[in-house]
Design a protein around this motif. Sequence first.
Motif, PDB file in Angstrom:
ATOM      1  N   MET A   1      -0.801   9.819  -2.604  1.00 34.90           N
ATOM      2  CA  MET A   1       0.550  10.239  -1.926  1.00 34.90           C
ATOM      3  C   MET A   1       0.861   9.114  -1.012  1.00 34.90           C
ATOM      4  SD  MET A   1       0.269  13.134   0.967  1.00 34.90           S
ATOM      5  CE  MET A   1       1.547  14.413   0.256  1.00 34.90           C
ATOM      6  N   ILE A   2       2.096   8.622  -1.111  1.00 37.52           N
ATOM      7  CA  ILE A   2       2.507   7.750  -0.190  1.00 37.52           C
ATOM      8  C   ILE A   2       2.774   8.303   1.192  1.00 37.52           C
ATOM      9  CG2 ILE A   2       4.425   6.124   0.354  1.00 37.52           C
ATOM     10  CD1 ILE A   2       3.317   5.586  -2.368  1.00 37.52           C
ATOM     11  N   GLN A   3       1.967   7.505   2.198  1.00 36.62           N
ATOM     12  CA  GLN A   3       2.140   7.785   3.513  1.00 36.62           C
ATOM     13  C   GLN A   3       2.469   6.825   4.486  1.00 36.62           C
ATOM     14  OE1 GLN A   3      -0.632  10.618   5.021  1.00 36.62           O
ATOM     15  NE2 GLN A   3      -1.839  10.911   3.001  1.00 36.62           N
ATOM     16  N   THR A   4       3.192   7.308   5.651  1.00 34.10           N
ATOM     17  CA  THR A   4       3.431   5.981   6.506  1.00 34.10           C
ATOM     18  C   THR A   4       2.880   6.189   7.852  1.00 34.10           C
ATOM     19  OG1 THR A   4       5.619   6.095   5.747  1.00 34.10           O
ATOM     20  CG2 THR A   4       5.336   4.843   7.783  1.00 34.10           C
ATOM     21  N   PHE A   5       2.318   5.116   8.314  1.00 34.93           N
ATOM     22  CA  PHE A   5       1.186   5.169   9.697  1.00 34.93           C
ATOM     23  C   PHE A   5       2.040   4.275  10.679  1.00 34.93           C
ATOM     24  CE2 PHE A   5      -1.400   6.255   6.115  1.00 34.93           C
ATOM     25  CZ  PHE A   5      -1.936   7.414   6.329  1.00 34.93           C
ATOM     26  N   ALA A  16       1.306  -9.106   9.413  1.00 36.32           N
ATOM     27  CA  ALA A  16       1.536  -8.273   8.181  1.00 36.32           C
ATOM     28  C   ALA A  16       0.798  -9.011   7.057  1.00 36.32           C
ATOM     29  CB  ALA A  16       3.038  -8.590   7.879  1.00 36.32           C
ATOM     30  N   ALA A  17       0.701 -10.359   6.813  1.00 39.94           N
ATOM     31  CA  ALA A  17       0.004 -11.065   5.850  1.00 39.94           C
ATOM     32  C   ALA A  17      -1.551 -10.598   5.851  1.00 39.94           C
ATOM     33  CB  ALA A  17       0.180 -12.574   5.964  1.00 39.94           C
ATOM     34  N   THR A  18      -1.917 -10.588   7.104  1.00 37.50           N
ATOM     35  CA  THR A  18      -3.444 -10.157   7.368  1.00 37.50           C
ATOM     36  C   THR A  18      -3.720  -8.666   6.794  1.00 37.50           C
ATOM     37  OG1 THR A  18      -4.019 -11.807   9.031  1.00 37.50           O
ATOM     38  CG2 THR A  18      -5.418  -9.828   8.795  1.00 37.50           C
ATOM     39  N   LEU A  19      -2.911  -7.880   7.135  1.00 35.68           N
ATOM     40  CA  LEU A  19      -2.866  -6.380   6.867  1.00 35.68           C
ATOM     41  C   LEU A  19      -2.786  -6.235   5.475  1.00 35.68           C
ATOM     42  CD1 LEU A  19      -0.745  -4.800   9.511  1.00 35.68           C
ATOM     43  CD2 LEU A  19      -3.316  -4.350   9.127  1.00 35.68           C
ATOM     44  N   GLU A  25      -7.880  -4.783  -1.300  1.00 35.22           N
ATOM     45  CA  GLU A  25      -9.074  -4.474  -1.959  1.00 35.22           C
ATOM     46  C   GLU A  25      -9.456  -2.980  -2.028  1.00 35.22           C
ATOM     47  OE1 GLU A  25     -13.601  -5.508  -2.600  1.00 35.22           O
ATOM     48  OE2 GLU A  25     -12.028  -7.015  -2.252  1.00 35.22           O
ATOM     49  N   LYS A  26      -9.510  -2.368  -1.098  1.00 33.53           N
ATOM     50  CA  LYS A  26     -10.039  -0.962  -0.547  1.00 33.53           C
ATOM     51  C   LYS A  26      -8.786  -0.010  -0.760  1.00 33.53           C
ATOM     52  CE  LYS A  26     -13.274   1.562   1.959  1.00 33.53           C
ATOM     53  NZ  LYS A  26     -14.070   1.402   3.261  1.00 33.53           N
ATOM     54  N   PHE A  27      -7.702  -0.462  -0.289  1.00 36.35           N
ATOM     55  CA  PHE A  27      -6.379   0.696  -0.198  1.00 36.35           C
ATOM     56  C   PHE A  27      -5.294   0.289  -1.076  1.00 36.35           C
ATOM     57  CE2 PHE A  27      -9.072   0.677   3.747  1.00 36.35           C
ATOM     58  CZ  PHE A  27      -9.255   1.697   3.811  1.00 36.35           C
ATOM     59  N   GLY A  28      -5.282  -0.895  -2.033  1.00 36.09           N
ATOM     60  CA  GLY A  28      -4.128  -1.319  -2.737  1.00 36.09           C
ATOM     61  C   GLY A  28      -2.921  -1.793  -1.791  1.00 36.09           C
ATOM     62  N   GLU A  29      -1.962  -1.772  -2.568  1.00 36.63           N
ATOM     63  CA  GLU A  29      -0.679  -2.381  -1.864  1.00 36.63           C
ATOM     64  C   GLU A  29      -0.414  -1.651  -0.610  1.00 36.63           C
ATOM     65  OE1 GLU A  29       2.745  -5.076  -2.299  1.00 36.63           O
ATOM     66  OE2 GLU A  29       1.234  -4.531  -3.987  1.00 36.63           O
ATOM     67  N   VAL A  30       0.006  -2.391   0.476  1.00 34.03           N
ATOM     68  CA  VAL A  30       0.502  -2.140   1.753  1.00 34.03           C
ATOM     69  C   VAL A  30       1.892  -2.735   2.069  1.00 34.03           C
ATOM     70  CG1 VAL A  30      -0.215  -1.968   4.194  1.00 34.03           C
ATOM     71  CG2 VAL A  30      -2.061  -1.654   2.544  1.00 34.03           C
ATOM     72  N   GLU A  31       2.623  -1.845   2.571  1.00 30.77           N
ATOM     73  CA  GLU A  31       3.955  -2.552   2.918  1.00 30.77           C
ATOM     74  C   GLU A  31       4.102  -2.623   4.552  1.00 30.77           C
ATOM     75  OE1 GLU A  31       7.234  -0.243   1.456  1.00 30.77           O
ATOM     76  OE2 GLU A  31       6.211   0.183  -0.295  1.00 30.77           O
ATOM     77  N   PRO A  38       7.387   1.638  17.219  1.00 30.84           N
ATOM     78  CA  PRO A  38       6.100   0.880  16.751  1.00 30.84           C
ATOM     79  C   PRO A  38       5.974   0.647  15.339  1.00 30.84           C
ATOM     80  CG  PRO A  38       5.629   3.200  17.167  1.00 30.84           C
ATOM     81  CD  PRO A  38       7.058   2.908  17.261  1.00 30.84           C
ATOM     82  N   ARG A  39       5.428  -0.602  14.836  1.00 30.05           N
ATOM     83  CA  ARG A  39       5.283  -0.960  13.714  1.00 30.05           C
ATOM     84  C   ARG A  39       4.897   0.253  12.874  1.00 30.05           C
ATOM     85  NH1 ARG A  39       8.682  -4.865  14.759  1.00 30.05           N
ATOM     86  NH2 ARG A  39       7.880  -6.698  15.635  1.00 30.05           N
ATOM     87  N   GLU A  40       5.436   0.019  11.400  1.00 25.35           N
ATOM     88  CA  GLU A  40       4.833   1.022  10.501  1.00 25.35           C
ATOM     89  C   GLU A  40       4.129   0.374   9.223  1.00 25.35           C
ATOM     90  OE1 GLU A  40       7.706   4.525  11.398  1.00 25.35           O
ATOM     91  OE2 GLU A  40       8.230   3.350   9.546  1.00 25.35           O
ATOM     92  N   ILE A  41       3.176   0.911   8.719  1.00 21.09           N
ATOM     93  CA  ILE A  41       2.574   0.660   7.237  1.00 21.09           C
ATOM     94  C   ILE A  41       2.717   1.866   6.451  1.00 21.09           C
ATOM     95  CG2 ILE A  41       0.942  -1.151   8.292  1.00 21.09           C
ATOM     96  CD1 ILE A  41      -1.276   0.830   7.600  1.00 21.09           C
ATOM     97  N   ARG A  42       2.765   1.369   5.249  1.00 22.60           N
ATOM     98  CA  ARG A  42       2.998   2.535   4.195  1.00 22.60           C
ATOM     99  C   ARG A  42       2.301   1.923   3.087  1.00 22.60           C
ATOM    100  NH1 ARG A  42       8.796   4.723   2.188  1.00 22.60           N
ATOM    101  NH2 ARG A  42       7.901   5.648   0.174  1.00 22.60           N
ATOM    102  N   LEU A  43       1.705   3.106   2.555  1.00 24.37           N
ATOM    103  CA  LEU A  43       0.755   2.819   1.132  1.00 24.37           C
ATOM    104  C   LEU A  43       0.414   4.119   0.708  1.00 24.37           C
ATOM    105  CD1 LEU A  43      -2.950   2.438   2.145  1.00 24.37           C
ATOM    106  CD2 LEU A  43      -1.210   2.794   3.913  1.00 24.37           C
ATOM    107  N   ASP A  44      -0.143   4.197  -0.569  1.00 25.23           N
ATOM    108  CA  ASP A  44      -0.510   5.205  -1.463  1.00 25.23           C
ATOM    109  C   ASP A  44      -1.883   5.666  -1.098  1.00 25.23           C
ATOM    110  OD1 ASP A  44      -0.633   7.271  -3.346  1.00 25.23           O
ATOM    111  OD2 ASP A  44      -0.154   6.071  -5.007  1.00 25.23           O
ATOM    112  N   ILE A  45      -2.061   6.681  -0.577  1.00 31.76           N
ATOM    113  CA  ILE A  45      -3.559   6.856   0.057  1.00 31.76           C
ATOM    114  C   ILE A  45      -3.696   8.337  -0.131  1.00 31.76           C
ATOM    115  CG2 ILE A  45      -2.920   6.749   2.439  1.00 31.76           C
ATOM    116  CD1 ILE A  45      -5.788   5.747   3.161  1.00 31.76           C
ATOM    117  N   GLU A  46      -4.869   8.715  -0.503  1.00 37.55           N
ATOM    118  CA  GLU A  46      -5.464  10.016  -0.361  1.00 37.55           C
ATOM    119  C   GLU A  46      -5.911  10.346   0.995  1.00 37.55           C
ATOM    120  OE1 GLU A  46      -4.869  11.856  -3.185  1.00 37.55           O
ATOM    121  OE2 GLU A  46      -4.311  10.211  -4.061  1.00 37.55           O
TER     122      GLU A  46
END
Length: 92
Positions: A1-5, A16-19, A25-31, A38-46
């Motif tokens: 499920m795509i979630q934003t944090f 951003a590059a570090t994130l 490797e562990k969580f896949g593609e991170v936007e 505040p800054r947001e990251i978005r990824l497909d995570i269970e």
Amino acid sequence: MIQTFQVINVKCGGCAATLKEKLFEKFGEVEVNLEKEPREIRLDIEEEKIPALGEALKKLGYPFLTEKMGFVDGTSTKAKSFVSCAIGKMNN
């Protein structure tokens, strides 16, 4: 499920590059959205992987906005974020 944090201490493209690199490797593609504060990251995570994501973010110096930290932990994560940012800038 795509979630934003929402995360703290993310300042620039180096952060951003570090994130993106360290979490891939562990969580896949991170936007990483550098347009919002505040800054947001978005990824497909269970749901069951969210605590591990929180720990990984904290180790890099970019904890969830909702993370409750005392003075020492807060200062420590800021210091870690400066190092992570610098590494991201050098590797980018």
